[in-house]
Design a protein around this motif. Structure first.
Motif, PDB file in Angstrom:
ATOM      1  N   GLU A 113       0.840  -1.212   0.000  1.00 26.48           N
ATOM      2  CA  GLU A 113       0.000   0.000   0.000  1.00 26.48           C
ATOM      3  C   GLU A 113       0.873   1.259   0.000  1.00 26.48           C
ATOM      4  OE1 GLU A 113      -3.080  -0.041  -0.609  1.00 26.48           O
ATOM      5  OE2 GLU A 113      -4.210  -1.497   0.549  1.00 26.48           O
ATOM      6  N   HIS A 118      -8.575   6.792  -6.106  1.00 25.52           N
ATOM      7  CA  HIS A 118      -8.083   5.598  -5.420  1.00 25.52           C
ATOM      8  C   HIS A 118      -6.796   5.885  -4.642  1.00 25.52           C
ATOM      9  CE1 HIS A 118      -8.209   1.519  -4.240  1.00 25.52           C
ATOM     10  NE2 HIS A 118      -7.044   1.234  -4.777  1.00 25.52           N
ATOM     11  N   THR A 156      -6.171   4.815  -0.968  1.00 27.19           N
ATOM     12  CA  THR A 156      -4.979   4.027  -0.651  1.00 27.19           C
ATOM     13  C   THR A 156      -4.251   4.601   0.575  1.00 27.19           C
ATOM     14  OG1 THR A 156      -4.787   3.372  -2.953  1.00 27.19           O
ATOM     15  CG2 THR A 156      -2.805   3.109  -1.627  1.00 27.19           C
ATOM     16  N   HIS A 182      -5.971   3.273   3.324  1.00 29.10           N
ATOM     17  CA  HIS A 182      -5.637   1.855   3.531  1.00 29.10           C
ATOM     18  C   HIS A 182      -4.368   1.724   4.367  1.00 29.10           C
ATOM     19  CE1 HIS A 182      -7.945   0.836  -0.431  1.00 29.10           C
ATOM     20  NE2 HIS A 182      -8.702   1.389   0.485  1.00 29.10           N
ATOM     21  N   GLU A 212      -4.618  -7.290  -4.292  1.00 27.09           N
ATOM     22  CA  GLU A 212      -5.063  -6.741  -3.003  1.00 27.09           C
ATOM     23  C   GLU A 212      -6.347  -7.420  -2.523  1.00 27.09           C
ATOM     24  OE1 GLU A 212      -3.673  -2.381  -2.302  1.00 27.09           O
ATOM     25  OE2 GLU A 212      -4.925  -2.429  -4.094  1.00 27.09           O
ATOM     26  N   TYR A 244      -6.550  -9.088   1.084  1.00 19.86           N
ATOM     27  CA  TYR A 244      -7.482  -8.627   2.125  1.00 19.86           C
ATOM     28  C   TYR A 244      -8.574  -9.658   2.415  1.00 19.86           C
ATOM     29  CZ  TYR A 244      -5.435  -3.981   2.413  1.00 19.86           C
ATOM     30  OH  TYR A 244      -4.575  -2.944   2.630  1.00 19.86           O
ATOM     31  N   THR A 299     -11.425  -2.011   3.737  1.00 21.78           N
ATOM     32  CA  THR A 299     -10.498  -1.826   2.610  1.00 21.78           C
ATOM     33  C   THR A 299     -10.837  -2.786   1.474  1.00 21.78           C
ATOM     34  OG1 THR A 299      -8.762  -1.031   4.075  1.00 21.78           O
ATOM     35  CG2 THR A 299      -8.059  -1.892   1.947  1.00 21.78           C
ATOM     36  N   GLU A 345     -11.403  -1.897  -2.512  1.00 18.28           N
ATOM     37  CA  GLU A 345     -10.611  -2.493  -3.594  1.00 18.28           C
ATOM     38  C   GLU A 345     -11.558  -3.122  -4.639  1.00 18.28           C
ATOM     39  OE1 GLU A 345      -7.750  -1.514  -3.284  1.00 18.28           O
ATOM     40  OE2 GLU A 345      -6.757  -2.047  -1.414  1.00 18.28           O
TER      41      GLU A 345
HETATM   42 FE   LIG Z   1      -5.454  -0.632  -1.203  1.00 22.18          FE
END
Ligand SMILES: [Fe+2]
Length: 181
Positions: free
Chosen positions: A37, A63, A67, A70, A129, A133, A155, A159
């Motif tokens: 990240e 994004h 991020t 994140h 990702e 996750y 998160t 994504e």
């Molecule tokens: Fe991310």
């Protein structure tokens, strides 16, 4: 190092948990995605700057803001576990980003073919990702790290959303215009 972490983790998770192999694998992979990240925070602006269409630039810029969030969610996750945030180089993400740079180098400036390539590269990143996750959230739930699971699931949702958004951008105009060049 390992001993030090075990000591720090004691306050937040049980000693048994801190010494469990499953928990160690979990923490190790949190470090991996934390590196990934942080790497993306540096790299997404370059991808946005290289994109041709405004809609793709905007999607990447939005994004980027997510991020950054994140990264801070992962820092909170480490905190919940009683650990200092630590990044461990993620070779997969380093490779995916390198591939994105190659794609950009191989396509012309201001072309829609380049946007087709950037979307491909960005979706590879998102899928990595999503896989990470998804597993980490499930592991956190299994270990009853409920606060951490919640952070990871938030998160994961973002994504998945950006992955869908990228598909929409490709389907709505980028692929067609790329095919016409
Ligand atoms: Fe991310």
């Amino acid at each position: 190092m390992e001993k030090e972490q075990t000591k720090k983790a004691k306050g937040k998770v049980s000693e048994k948990m801190a010494n469990s192999k499953f928990h160690s694998l979990f923490v190790d992979n949190l470090k991996d995605i934390y590196w990934a990240e942080k790497h993306l925070v540096k790299e997404l602006p370059k991808m946005s700057a290289s994109a041709t269409s405004n809609v793709l630039k905007e999607c990447i810029d939005d994004h980027l803001e997510e991020t950054k969030e994140h990264v801070s969610r992962l820092e909170k996750a480490f905190e919940h576990l009683g650990l200092e945030p630590e990044a461990k180089k993620c070779e997969a993400m380093a490779g995916l980003v390198k591939e994105a740079h190659e794609l950009i180098d191989e396509t012309q400036d201001d072309s829609m073919v380049r946007d087709c390539g950037i979307i491909l590269a960005a979706q590879k990143v998102e899928h990595y990702e999503i896989a990470t996750y998804g597993s980490l959230a499930a592991w956190a739930q299994k270990m009853k790290h409920n606060n951490v699971a919640k952070l990871l699931l938030s998160t994961l949702e973002e994504e998945k959303n950006v992955d869908e958004k990228l598909t929409e951008i490709a389907d709505d105009d980028v692929n067609e215009q790329g095919a016409e060049e």
